[in-house]
Design a protein around this motif. Structure first.
Motif, short mmCIF file in Angstrom:
data_model
loop_
_atom_site.label_atom_id
_atom_site.label_comp_id
_atom_site.label_asym_id
_atom_site.label_seq_id
_atom_site.Cartn_x
_atom_site.Cartn_y
_atom_site.Cartn_z
N GLU A 112 4.52 12.98 55.34
CA GLU A 112 5.02 13.88 54.45
C GLU A 112 6.37 13.27 54.00
O GLU A 112 6.55 13.17 52.54
N LEU A 113 7.03 12.50 54.65
CA LEU A 113 8.03 11.78 53.96
C LEU A 113 7.60 10.61 53.02
O LEU A 113 8.37 10.41 52.28
N ALA A 114 6.44 10.03 53.41
CA ALA A 114 5.95 9.11 52.48
C ALA A 114 5.48 9.30 51.36
O ALA A 114 5.62 8.87 50.15
N VAL A 115 5.02 10.53 51.53
CA VAL A 115 4.64 11.37 50.10
C VAL A 115 5.61 11.71 49.31
O VAL A 115 5.59 11.50 47.95
N ALA A 116 6.77 12.55 49.88
CA ALA A 116 7.87 12.70 49.20
C ALA A 116 8.55 11.47 48.38
O ALA A 116 8.97 11.55 47.31
N TRP A 117 8.57 10.23 49.22
CA TRP A 117 9.03 9.09 48.47
C TRP A 117 7.99 8.31 47.46
O TRP A 117 8.42 7.47 46.80
N ASN A 118 6.82 8.96 47.52
CA ASN A 118 5.76 8.13 46.76
C ASN A 118 5.49 6.64 47.06
O ASN A 118 5.53 5.93 46.27
N ARG A 119 5.70 6.56 48.28
CA ARG A 119 5.32 5.08 48.93
C ARG A 119 4.12 4.86 49.46
O ARG A 119 4.11 5.18 50.77
N VAL A 120 3.07 4.82 48.71
CA VAL A 120 1.81 4.47 49.27
C VAL A 120 1.89 3.26 50.16
O VAL A 120 1.07 3.32 51.05
N ASP A 121 2.34 2.40 49.77
CA ASP A 121 2.38 1.07 50.58
C ASP A 121 2.91 1.33 51.97
O ASP A 121 2.34 0.72 52.95
N ILE A 122 3.90 2.03 52.39
CA ILE A 122 4.45 2.32 53.52
C ILE A 122 3.69 3.11 54.32
O ILE A 122 3.29 2.96 55.57
N ALA A 123 2.56 4.21 53.47
CA ALA A 123 1.93 4.96 54.38
C ALA A 123 0.78 4.08 54.71
O ALA A 123 0.29 4.27 55.79
N GLN A 124 0.10 3.07 53.88
CA GLN A 124 -0.80 2.09 54.44
C GLN A 124 -0.41 1.33 55.56
O GLN A 124 -1.23 1.06 56.53
N THR A 125 0.67 0.78 55.61
CA THR A 125 0.99 -0.18 56.56
C THR A 125 1.69 0.49 57.87
O THR A 125 1.27 -0.07 59.12
N GLU A 126 2.39 1.52 57.57
CA GLU A 126 3.22 2.16 58.88
C GLU A 126 2.47 3.44 59.70
O GLU A 126 2.73 3.81 60.52
N ILE A 127 1.48 4.04 58.80
CA ILE A 127 0.98 5.30 59.20
C ILE A 127 -0.77 5.23 59.32
O ILE A 127 -1.18 5.81 60.37
N PHE A 128 -1.22 4.78 58.31
CA PHE A 128 -2.81 4.79 58.33
C PHE A 128 -3.12 3.25 58.82
O PHE A 128 -3.72 2.45 58.13
N THR A 129 -2.75 3.18 59.93
CA THR A 129 -2.96 1.85 60.81
C THR A 129 -4.38 2.03 61.43
O THR A 129 -5.13 2.96 61.45
N GLU A 130 -4.96 0.78 61.87
CA GLU A 130 -6.45 0.62 62.46
C GLU A 130 -6.45 1.73 63.85
O GLU A 130 -7.30 2.35 64.05
N GLU A 131 -5.49 1.71 64.56
CA GLU A 131 -5.53 2.36 65.64
C GLU A 131 -5.39 4.03 65.42
O GLU A 131 -5.47 4.93 66.46
N SER A 132 -4.91 4.55 64.59
CA SER A 132 -4.55 5.85 64.15
C SER A 132 -5.92 6.74 63.58
O SER A 132 -6.83 6.02 63.10
N GLN A 133 -6.08 7.65 64.00
CA GLN A 133 -7.20 8.29 63.95
C GLN A 133 -6.84 10.18 63.30
O GLN A 133 -6.17 10.69 64.03
N TRP A 134 -7.32 10.18 62.07
CA TRP A 134 -6.96 11.44 61.40
C TRP A 134 -7.90 12.45 61.36
O TRP A 134 -9.12 11.87 61.04
N LYS A 135 -7.68 13.79 61.55
CA LYS A 135 -8.75 14.63 61.01
C LYS A 135 -8.21 15.18 59.87
O LYS A 135 -7.04 15.12 59.37
N SER A 136 -9.10 15.95 58.97
CA SER A 136 -9.14 16.26 57.83
C SER A 136 -7.96 17.24 57.74
O SER A 136 -7.14 17.27 56.89
#
Length: 803
Positions: free
Chosen positions: A493-517
């Motif tokens: 949510e913080l990354a969305v508020a900042w509108n920083r897709v690059d931060i979300a890709q490198t720090e949040i949507f990592t290979e080890e992270s698994q997200w449900k819809s």
């Protein structure tokens, strides 16, 4: 006389009764009484301020309250939207707010200081009122023997005499907002001043820059990285930058970064907000800012050479809060109030988020001395992450040298060595006792490693300061929450508020992270409301379901209630306004002059959307959203309930028309994006549509209809351009289908689409005058067949249009 201006606010009015007078009539009469044009044209005449006696005598005494003329005028102005207040009235109301809410400090007891003719407050005897020079009068008769002046006991608050706009000389003629405030002002009042009086949008991030207050050398490479990173993080996230506001030290570097942004050709996203909080008593040439009435354009000379022990304001900051404790020449007065304001901001809700996220605060440190060490220590005790720029000098480099090392290595002797290395000759003035105290604080800072980030140029050759700042915030959030999946969702949510897709890709949507819809649905809704197409695409790529997002209660209706200013919103506003007047029998609407906008208390229902879309598509279509699904989605108050439960149409389709399968969420989102003429979001949503050819032709029809009605030439051009894009999309889809199976492709042309008002592709193309689509050979063959193909409202059209 500096600091002792008379209060020129109008006298209090007697008790007045207004209960039986309409608000608009009271405001009209007040305007007529207050805003008598002066000789210079349009400015409020102070001599014209008088109680409108005729107005008051006309009312009976049902509700009585004492009030001043400005207070009543402001109250009436806020309670009524039925007139456009003149600029002079608005300036008068603003000045009244400042006089009522913002104070300054002045000395009320003259106590001779070390300099002859000067008080211990720092001001000369000539700038004290006569009563202040009489100790017995000023201190109740017992102060004649006082030997020490106390700023808490011997100052008083009076209405401020310095606020408005300040213009700095030199290239660019920069203009900023400023105000002189008492050191005892509440942070709530200052936040209200920033957001309501100065109209600043609440930030998505607060960057507090601290460090050396005197000029220091910053290497060209680090200076460039600091400028670029600070502006990028402020620009992309919608942050406020807060500093000391003077033209020296780290504040000067902040100002230069803001200046470079303003001069850059790529600075198209609006003004960077740089708030300077300085001590009023240390501002050089502050006399130029004083005017008892306030609200004037002050001309501020940047006299660097003649400032002596004082400092000039930095001409690149956009807003100034000048903190006054009644003293002259005493630095650091603003520190406590700045800390309280930053804490209050950190407690405010973040953006449009419906969860409990608060505005994050980060402290960025360059250089600095012992005072900066205290600032860092106190900030981290309050949970604020700090980013230290290694190579900037002094205390920043001391901390950078020991960060990450075992505590057993951070000894008093080692700190002695580092202090001597980075402080130079200044080290000789440090006592052993103070270095012991500082060593303990540095050890405590290192213990809070989750709040400490050191930006090292040698290690981060390809890194950026903005990334380091945002990573520091995420690291702090990750450690503090300790809530597993909830912690990751908050970071997203913080990354969305900042509108920083690059931060979300490198720090949040990592290979080890698994997200449900379901974990991504709130972030997706925030991305849609915030009109952030890159995040919408990223979340779709990571598995979010549009069906899940729009299945949330009132989700689609809430999207329409968050529409940005656009032509479709103005049409909805007219429709809501019309119903409001019909059910309230009001003499006028909710909206003022110009393009209508929604009143704060009004809500859009899906019934309004459905009727307006039908108007754009054509009467041959049926309502997209059936009436039986329309529930009151507004507040619980009776006016809104009556508004949203009204049946708009008189021609009710048969119940069979609405017994359809669940709607396609991709289509709903596509329609929402097209109606606001948002090309990026529309393209993403169109890719999710099931009936994509019909959707493209419907978009072409809607956009062309809006273009015919909108008076904005540039917006009209964009609408027509997007309409042509979707006609080409429709041709591309049909051509692909036609090349695979001609017969089935031609059946698609006359298939009734339940998602688009039970009409057909060919009917939409003809109504939209999509000549290129109709000219397609496959479409021409179907038109030549003579079949009944123009189906819209269960009626047969016998005339076939040919191209």
């Amino acid at each position: 006389m500096l600091g002792l201006m008379d209060d020129l606010s109008p006298p209090e009015m007697p008790l007045m009764t207004v209960s039986k007078i309409q608000p608009e009539e009271v405001v009209h009469r007040l305007q007529k009484a207050v805003l008598t044009p002066g000789a210079s044209g349009g400015e409020a005449s102070e001599s014209a301020v008088a109680p409108p006696a005729a107005t008051m005598q006309a009312a009976e005494a049902e509700v009585r309250y004492p009030t001043s003329l400005p207070a009543l005028a402001v109250r009436m102005a806020h309670s009524s939207k039925l007139l456009s207040l003149s600029p002079s009235f608005q300036r008068y109301a603003a000045a009244s707010w400042f006089k009522d809410n913002i104070k300054k400090k002045e000395c009320r007891l003259y106590e001779a200081g070390s300099r002859e003719g000067f008080c211990q407050c720092g001001y000369p005897e000539a700038l004290h009122e006569e009563g202040a020079i009489k100790p017995d009068a000023a201190d109740g008769g017992g102060s004649a023997g006082l030997s020490s002046w106390d700023r808490h006991k011997h100052t008083r608050e009076v209405p401020t005499d310095a606020f408005g706009d300040v213009r700095f000389g030199g290239p660019g003629q920069k203009t900023s907002k400023y105000v002189r405030v008492s050191a005892d002002t509440t942070p709530e009042t200052l936040y209200k001043l920033l957001t309501e009086q100065w109209k600043l949008a609440p930030p998505n991030l607060l960057i507090s820059v601290t460090g050396g207050a005197k000029n220091f050398y910053l290497r060209a490479h680090l200076k460039s990285m600091f400028h670029r990173g600070l502006i990028k993080v402020a620009e992309t996230t919608g942050a406020w930058i807060m500093s000391g506001g003077s033209h020296a030290g780290v504040m000067k570097y902040v100002g230069q970064a803001v200046r470079d942004h303003a001069l850059s050709s790529r600075s198209t996203q609006g003004q960077i907000v740089a708030i300077g909080m300085a001590t009023w008593g240390t501002v050089h040439n502050r006399r130029a800012l004083v005017q008892a009435e306030g609200q004037h354009l002050a001309q501020y000379p940047m006299d660097i050479q003649g400032q002596g022990q004082l400092t000039c304001l930095d001409n690149n900051h956009t807003h100034f809060l000048l903190v006054d404790d009644g003293t002259h020449g005493c630095y650091g007065v603003e520190i406590e109030l700045r800390s309280r304001l930053e804490k209050l901001i950190s407690q405010q809700p973040l953006g449009n988020s419906e969860n409990d996220l608060k505005i994050p605060v980060v402290c960025v440190v360059l250089d600095g001395g012992p005072g900066t060490l205290n600032t860092i220590f106190n900030a981290m005790l309050n949970g604020t992450p700090c980013v230290i720029l290694e190579g900037s000098g002094r205390i920043a480099d001391v901390i950078a040298q020991v960060a990450g090392r075992p505590l057993t290595h951070v000894t008093i002797a080692h700190i002695h060595q580092l202090m001597k290395k980075f402080f130079g000759s200044e080290y000789d003035s440090f006592s052993d006792l103070r270095i012991i105290e500082w060593t303990k604080k540095i050890q405590d800072i290192i213990r809070m490693s989750h709040l400490l980030t050191v930006f090292r140029i040698n290690e981060d050759q390809h890194g950026e300061v903005d990334v380091a700042i945002l990573q520091a915030l995420l690291k702090a959030s990750r450690n503090q929450e300790m809530l597993g999946r909830d912690s990751w969702q908050r970071q997203l949510e913080l990354a969305v508020a900042w509108n920083r897709v690059d931060i979300a890709q490198t720090e949040i949507f990592t290979e080890e992270s698994q997200w449900k819809s379901s974990d991504l649905e709130q972030a997706m809704f925030s991305s849609l409301v915030g009109l952030k197409p890159e995040f919408v695409r990223l979340l779709l790529e990571n598995g979010v379901s549009l069906g899940g997002v729009l299945a949330q209660e009132n989700a689609l209706c809430n999207l329409y209630n968050h529409l940005p200013g656009c032509f479709f919103l103005s049409q909805l506003a007219r429709r809501v306004d019309s119903e409001h007047r019909k059910h309230r029998n009001g003499p006028q609407g909710l909206f003022g002059r110009g393009r209508p906008t929604l009143d704060r208390g009004a809500r859009i229902s899906m019934s309004h959307v459905s009727e307006e879309v039908r108007h754009l598509l054509g009467s041959f279509t049926e309502r997209i959203y059936p009436p039986k699904c329309h529930r009151n989605l507004g507040r619980d108050d009776d006016s809104v309930t009556a508004l949203t439960m009204v049946r708009i149409d008189t021609q009710e389709p048969s119940s069979e028309s609405f017994s359809e399968a669940p709607r396609d969420p991709g289509t709903d989102l596509f329609l929402w994006a097209v109606l606001q003429n948002n090309r990026e979001l529309a393209e993403i949503a169109w890719e999710q549509c099931k009936d994509c050819m019909c959707a493209a032709l419907a978009a072409s029809k809607i956009l062309k209809t809006m273009a015919e009605k909108d008076s904005d030439v540039e917006e009209t051009e964009r609408m027509m351009e997007l309409a042509n894009v979707y006609e080409k999309h429709a041709i591309g889809v049909f051509s692909e289908c036609h090349s695979c199976d001609e017969e089935r492709a031609q059946r698609l042309l006359i298939r009734v689409s339940p998602s688009w008002g039970r009409t057909t592709c060919v009917r939409l193309a003809l109504e939209a005058d999509d000549k290129s689509f109709v000219a397609h050979s496959g479409v021409q063959v179907k038109l030549a067949s003579g079949e009944t193909i123009l189906q819209g409202t269960q009626k047969t059209l016998h005339h076939i249009h040919r191209v």
